[in-house]
Every structure is written in C-alpha cells, then in structure tokens.
Write an enzyme that holds these catalytic residues in place. Structure first.
Site, PDB file in Angstrom:
ATOM      1  N   ARG A 160      39.270  41.284  32.544  1.00  0.00           N
ATOM      2  CA  ARG A 160      38.431  42.484  32.710  1.00  0.00           C
ATOM      3  C   ARG A 160      37.628  42.811  31.452  1.00  0.00           C
ATOM      4  NH1 ARG A 160      39.689  46.274  36.823  1.00  0.00           N
ATOM      5  NH2 ARG A 160      39.784  45.049  38.730  1.00  0.00           N
TER       6      ARG A 160
ATOM      7  N   ARG B  60      25.269  48.771  35.406  1.00  0.00           N
ATOM      8  CA  ARG B  60      25.839  49.200  36.677  1.00  0.00           C
ATOM      9  C   ARG B  60      25.089  50.402  37.248  1.00  0.00           C
ATOM     10  NH1 ARG B  60      31.529  51.584  38.739  1.00  0.00           N
ATOM     11  NH2 ARG B  60      30.384  53.495  38.405  1.00  0.00           N
TER      12      ARG B  60
ATOM     13  N   ASP C 211      34.099  39.802  41.924  1.00  0.00           N
ATOM     14  CA  ASP C 211      35.393  40.401  42.258  1.00  0.00           C
ATOM     15  C   ASP C 211      36.151  39.457  43.174  1.00  0.00           C
ATOM     16  OD1 ASP C 211      36.824  43.113  41.815  1.00  0.00           O
ATOM     17  OD2 ASP C 211      37.277  42.542  43.876  1.00  0.00           O
TER      18      ASP C 211
ATOM     19  N   ARG D  61      33.873  48.911  32.444  1.00  0.00           N
ATOM     20  CA  ARG D  61      33.442  50.284  32.161  1.00  0.00           C
ATOM     21  C   ARG D  61      33.620  50.743  30.724  1.00  0.00           C
ATOM     22  NH1 ARG D  61      36.324  52.340  37.576  1.00  0.00           N
ATOM     23  NH2 ARG D  61      37.751  50.825  36.698  1.00  0.00           N
TER      24      ARG D  61
ATOM     25  N   TYR E 209      45.347  42.917  50.254  1.00  0.00           N
ATOM     26  CA  TYR E 209      44.219  43.832  50.510  1.00  0.00           C
ATOM     27  C   TYR E 209      43.731  43.722  51.952  1.00  0.00           C
ATOM     28  CZ  TYR E 209      43.844  44.877  45.552  1.00  0.00           C
ATOM     29  OH  TYR E 209      44.104  45.306  44.272  1.00  0.00           O
TER      30      TYR E 209
HETATM   31  O1  CP3 Z   1      37.499  40.103  34.199  1.00  0.00           O
HETATM   32  C1  CP3 Z   1      36.260  40.283  34.227  1.00  0.00           C
HETATM   33  O2  CP3 Z   1      35.636  40.869  33.332  1.00  0.00           O
HETATM   34  C2  CP3 Z   1      35.501  39.653  35.367  1.00  0.00           C
HETATM   35  C3  CP3 Z   1      35.288  40.426  36.535  1.00  0.00           C
HETATM   36  C4  CP3 Z   1      36.452  40.834  37.420  1.00  0.00           C
HETATM   37  C5  CP3 Z   1      36.451  42.069  38.102  1.00  0.00           C
HETATM   38  N1  CP3 Z   1      37.525  42.104  38.929  1.00  0.00           N
HETATM   39  C6  CP3 Z   1      35.422  43.115  37.948  1.00  0.00           C
HETATM   40  C7  CP3 Z   1      35.693  44.458  38.451  1.00  0.00           C
HETATM   41  C8  CP3 Z   1      37.601  40.144  37.813  1.00  0.00           C
HETATM   42  C9  CP3 Z   1      38.125  38.809  37.341  1.00  0.00           C
HETATM   43  C10 CP3 Z   1      38.259  40.954  38.778  1.00  0.00           C
HETATM   44  C11 CP3 Z   1      39.487  40.546  39.485  1.00  0.00           C
HETATM   45  C12 CP3 Z   1      40.177  41.508  40.363  1.00  0.00           C
HETATM   46  N2  CP3 Z   1      39.636  42.427  41.219  1.00  0.00           N
HETATM   47  C13 CP3 Z   1      41.576  41.541  40.532  1.00  0.00           C
HETATM   48  C14 CP3 Z   1      42.548  40.609  39.845  1.00  0.00           C
HETATM   49  C15 CP3 Z   1      42.790  40.965  38.447  1.00  0.00           C
HETATM   50  C16 CP3 Z   1      43.642  42.168  38.232  1.00  0.00           C
HETATM   51  O3  CP3 Z   1      43.136  43.127  37.634  1.00  0.00           O
HETATM   52  O4  CP3 Z   1      44.815  42.142  38.645  1.00  0.00           O
HETATM   53  C17 CP3 Z   1      41.869  42.534  41.473  1.00  0.00           C
HETATM   54  C18 CP3 Z   1      43.239  42.938  41.942  1.00  0.00           C
HETATM   55  C19 CP3 Z   1      40.637  43.083  41.912  1.00  0.00           C
HETATM   56  C20 CP3 Z   1      40.426  44.127  42.947  1.00  0.00           C
HETATM   57  C21 CP3 Z   1      39.711  45.305  42.409  1.00  0.00           C
HETATM   58  N3  CP3 Z   1      38.383  45.316  42.039  1.00  0.00           N
HETATM   59  C22 CP3 Z   1      40.221  46.588  42.163  1.00  0.00           C
HETATM   60  C23 CP3 Z   1      41.657  47.012  42.421  1.00  0.00           C
HETATM   61  C24 CP3 Z   1      39.170  47.356  41.664  1.00  0.00           C
HETATM   62  C25 CP3 Z   1      39.157  48.823  41.347  1.00  0.00           C
HETATM   63  C26 CP3 Z   1      39.848  49.072  40.068  1.00  0.00           C
HETATM   64  C27 CP3 Z   1      39.125  50.094  39.227  1.00  0.00           C
HETATM   65  O5  CP3 Z   1      39.302  49.992  38.021  1.00  0.00           O
HETATM   66  O6  CP3 Z   1      38.446  50.974  39.771  1.00  0.00           O
HETATM   67  C28 CP3 Z   1      38.043  46.530  41.540  1.00  0.00           C
HETATM   68  C29 CP3 Z   1      36.729  46.916  41.001  1.00  0.00           C
HETATM   69  C30 CP3 Z   1      36.253  46.173  39.786  1.00  0.00           C
HETATM   70  N4  CP3 Z   1      36.280  44.812  39.642  1.00  0.00           N
HETATM   71  C31 CP3 Z   1      35.645  46.728  38.626  1.00  0.00           C
HETATM   72  C32 CP3 Z   1      35.281  45.666  37.793  1.00  0.00           C
HETATM   73  C33 CP3 Z   1      34.546  45.734  36.487  1.00  0.00           C
HETATM   74  C34 CP3 Z   1      35.375  48.212  38.401  1.00  0.00           C
HETATM   75  C35 CP3 Z   1      34.074  48.476  39.066  1.00  0.00           C
HETATM   76  C36 CP3 Z   1      33.310  49.568  38.459  1.00  0.00           C
HETATM   77  O7  CP3 Z   1      33.694  50.709  38.687  1.00  0.00           O
HETATM   78  O8  CP3 Z   1      32.302  49.279  37.784  1.00  0.00           O
END
Ligand code: CP3
Length: 340
Positions: free
Chosen positions: A21, A34, A71, A25, A147
């Site tokens: 990640r 974004r 994602d 943000r 999910y």
């Molecule tokens: O790591 C990176 O920088 C690359 C991008 C990446 C994202 N999600 C961007 C993202 C990667 C590799 C993921 C993987 C991901 N997504 C996982 C596996 C890794 C982990 O954290 O266990 C999972 C379970 C997800 C599912 C997911 N996507 C969730 C639960 C959420 C919401 C969480 C939150 O913080 O609100 C997302 C959204 C998401 N994916 C964001 C980002 C940057 C936040 C989006 C935003 O608000 O801009």
C-alpha cells in the site's frame, strides 16, 4: 535490479525495500490525482493516472520496487459483479455469489476485460528507472472469494465458512473459477511488463489449518507453479496473512514468502528461511514513531540482514494517515543499516 536479485537470493549491495500500500492516501500527491479522477475505481481504470500514482512512491520514498496501482477486486468486478467503495466501510458488492446460479452468471474470462491494467503496466515500465522493479499482483482465490461471497469485508466470514462445511463442492467450483482467472490475469500482467508478481491472501487467517490448506494454499500453489513453469525468471511472492501457526506445513514451488507482522521473523526464518526468500515484516503502526521504526528495523535487519534472502517490507499495508517523512526515514534506514 536489486529487488529481483534479492528474490532469487543473489547477493545485493543492500536489503531492498518496498511497502505494501505504498501508493495511497498518506501521500498528498496521491490525493491530488485521486481527486482529479473523482473516485478510486475511476483512478484504477485510467492508465495515465494509475501509472502516475504507481510511480509516486518510487520518486518520493526511493523504494526499490513499484507495485502496480490497482485493486484485487478488479477480477470480480470484471466477472460482472457490481462494485462500489463506501466511505468508512470499504468495498461492497450488491449481489454476492452464494449459489450455483450466481456462480454460473459470472463471466469466465475477466482477464480479457482488464486491458486498462496492462496499459498501466506498459506506461509504468517505460517511465520507471531501469534499476527499479515493477511488481504485478492479484488477490488470492480465497481472499477474493471472501469478498465475492460475503459481499463486503467481514469480521466472522460466517457465510463463506458455512458454505465450506455444508457445500464444499460448490466452494471448490468457485475457487477453481477464480483460480483460472487469476492465472490468465497474471500471465497477461507479465506479458505487459511486470518483473515480479505477488499474490495477497489477506484473510488466510479466517480458516482452521485443515481448511486453509484445502481451500486456500492448494490453489495458491497451483497458481504459483503455473507461472513458474511458464516464466521461471519472474519471481512469485505469496503473502498469506496471519498463519504463523501453520508454517511447518507450507509447501510448493515459489520464490518469496511474505511474512506478516503477527509472525515473528525469527520463527519464519527458522521454519522457511532455507527454502524461501522472506519478505517483511515490520508492524506498520511503528511508522507513527521514528523511535519505534528504528527499533523495528534494527531487530529485523539483525535477524535477516547478514545473508542474502531478505526483502524488507511492512507486515501489512501502510495506514492512510502515516507521516510521509517517517516512510522516507524507514527507506533510508533500511538501506543504510543493511549496506555491506
Ligand atoms: O499497494 C499498493 O500501493 C498498490 C495498490 C493496492 C491497492 N489495494 C490500492 C487501494 C493493492 C496491492 C491493493 C490490494 C488489496 N485491496 C488487498 C490486499 C492487501 C491488503 O491490504 O490486505 C485488499 C484486501 C484489497 C481490498 C480493498 N481495496 C479494501 C479493503 C479497500 C478499502 C480499504 C480502505 O483503506 O478504505 C480497498 C481500497 C483501496 N485499494 C485503496 C487503495 C489505495 C484506498 C482507496 C482510496 O480511498 O483512495
């Protein structure tokens, strides 16, 4: 590339680092892009913008690898499942997959609809410095299934676990469908230019040992071996989160084992370090304090830094309000302390 050499346990001048990640943000530069995109999914689907935010952490933090900005949920999305991100709740699927009819209605070849991801990869690989790696990724079949079946993030996984014990045939059919899609998707990412792939099994810990190996690990290893047979030069990283108690039974052909923060790194080293390169595993919350960060880095480097076979990372993703300055400090510290 230092990162790729480390994945293959070659000697490197220092321990490479990237952070799960790392694009997100906590970076004002990310928020700017974004906001321009409007929302997260629009950003994922816009290759120019997705490439821009993929590159930001490399420029800002000097990490050794970029991870594709996308994602894990784009696979179910492109299988035809309507997806939205709710403020404060995270991802939501309106119509979860809970029976054979739902399963049959899923489109089988989501990789054909994910052209925007491959386009992002091409742009990033052109702009990324030659000595920095680009990591592609996917969710693990089990984590994607949680999910898809629950419809959202879950605390208990009650619906999907009930299906495991009452309708195992249905669950295996779902896992097979997701597994085949992931194989095709990762191969296309490699063909578009990623230098390594990581598979995130974020919710591995929801399963008891026997069911973890039956419904999660077996499918992960199937994907890893499918890729290694076709692209032996591409490192495969598996990250099953929260399974410290199951390390004795880990098997399969892959390169790097991702260690989460709840698994002591010395335990992972003792049980897996001779067979797999280890990646991890600083507790991400340490990043709120420089002292706690320094203490965390010193301990991990003392355990892992002397010989090849380690990639530094956090034990899970960065948090949205981390001070950027501390993330920069972490990268410098890892490079300095591990330089030999
Ligand atoms: O790591 C990176 O920088 C690359 C991008 C990446 C994202 N999600 C961007 C993202 C990667 C590799 C993921 C993987 C991901 N997504 C996982 C596996 C890794 C982990 O954290 O266990 C999972 C379970 C997800 C599912 C997911 N996507 C969730 C639960 C959420 C919401 C969480 C939150 O913080 O609100 C997302 C959204 C998401 N994916 C964001 C980002 C940057 C936040 C989006 C935003 O608000 O801009």
């Amino acid at each position: 590339m230092v990162f790729i050499d480390a994945c293959f346990r070659k000697k490197t001048p220092y321990t490479p680092i990237w952070m799960m990640r790392q694009a997100g943000r906590y970076l004002p530069e990310y928020m700017q892009v974004r906001n321009k995109a409007g929302d997260f999914l629009t950003l994922c689907k816009n290759p120019q913008m997705a490439a821009e935010v993929t590159l930001q952490p490399v420029e800002i933090l000097d990490v050794d690898a970029a991870i594709l900005f996308s994602d894990i949920l784009v696979i179910p999305l492109e299988m035809g499942m309507e997806l939205r991100f709710e403020k404060g709740e995270g991802p939501v699927f309106n119509r979860p997959v809970q029976n054979w009819k739902d399963l049959d209605s899923l489109y089988e070849f989501p990789e054909e609809r994910l052209g925007y991801v491959y386009e992002t990869i091409k742009i990033v690989r052109e702009k990324l410095p030659k000595d920095k790696a680009l990591i592609g990724f996917s969710g693990a079949p089990w984590t994607l299934a949680t999910y898809m079946v629950e419809g959202r993030g879950s605390k208990t996984y009650a619906t999907i676990k009930k299906l495991i014990y009452t309708q195992p045939d249905f669950m295996h059919a779902l896992m097979i469908k997701i597994t085949e899609a992931i194989k095709a998707y990762l191969i296309k990412q490699i063909e578009a230019g990623v230098n390594a792939v990581q598979i995130f099994d974020s919710w591995a810990s929801a399963l008891e040992k026997e069911k973890f190996f039956e419904f999660s690990w077996e499918y992960l290893v199937d994907i890893a071996e499918f890729i290694k047979e076709r692209y032996p030069g591409i490192p495969v990283i598996l990250f099953p989160k929260g399974i410290a108690g199951y390390l004795d039974d880990i098997y399969g052909t892959f390169d790097v084992f991702g260690v989460d923060w709840g698994t002591p790194i010395d335990l992972a080293k003792a049980k897996l370090g001779s067979r797999y390169v280890l990646q991890g595993n600083m507790e991400p919350t340490r990043l709120y304090s420089k002292e706690a960060t320094k203490e965390g880095v010193e301990k991990i480097i003392a355990t892992m830094g002397a010989k090849p076979g380690h990639i530094f990372n956090l034990g899970h993703g960065m948090l949205p309000d981390l001070p950027v300055e501390n993330a920069k400090y972490l990268v410098e510290l890892v490079h300095d302390l591990s330089r030999r």
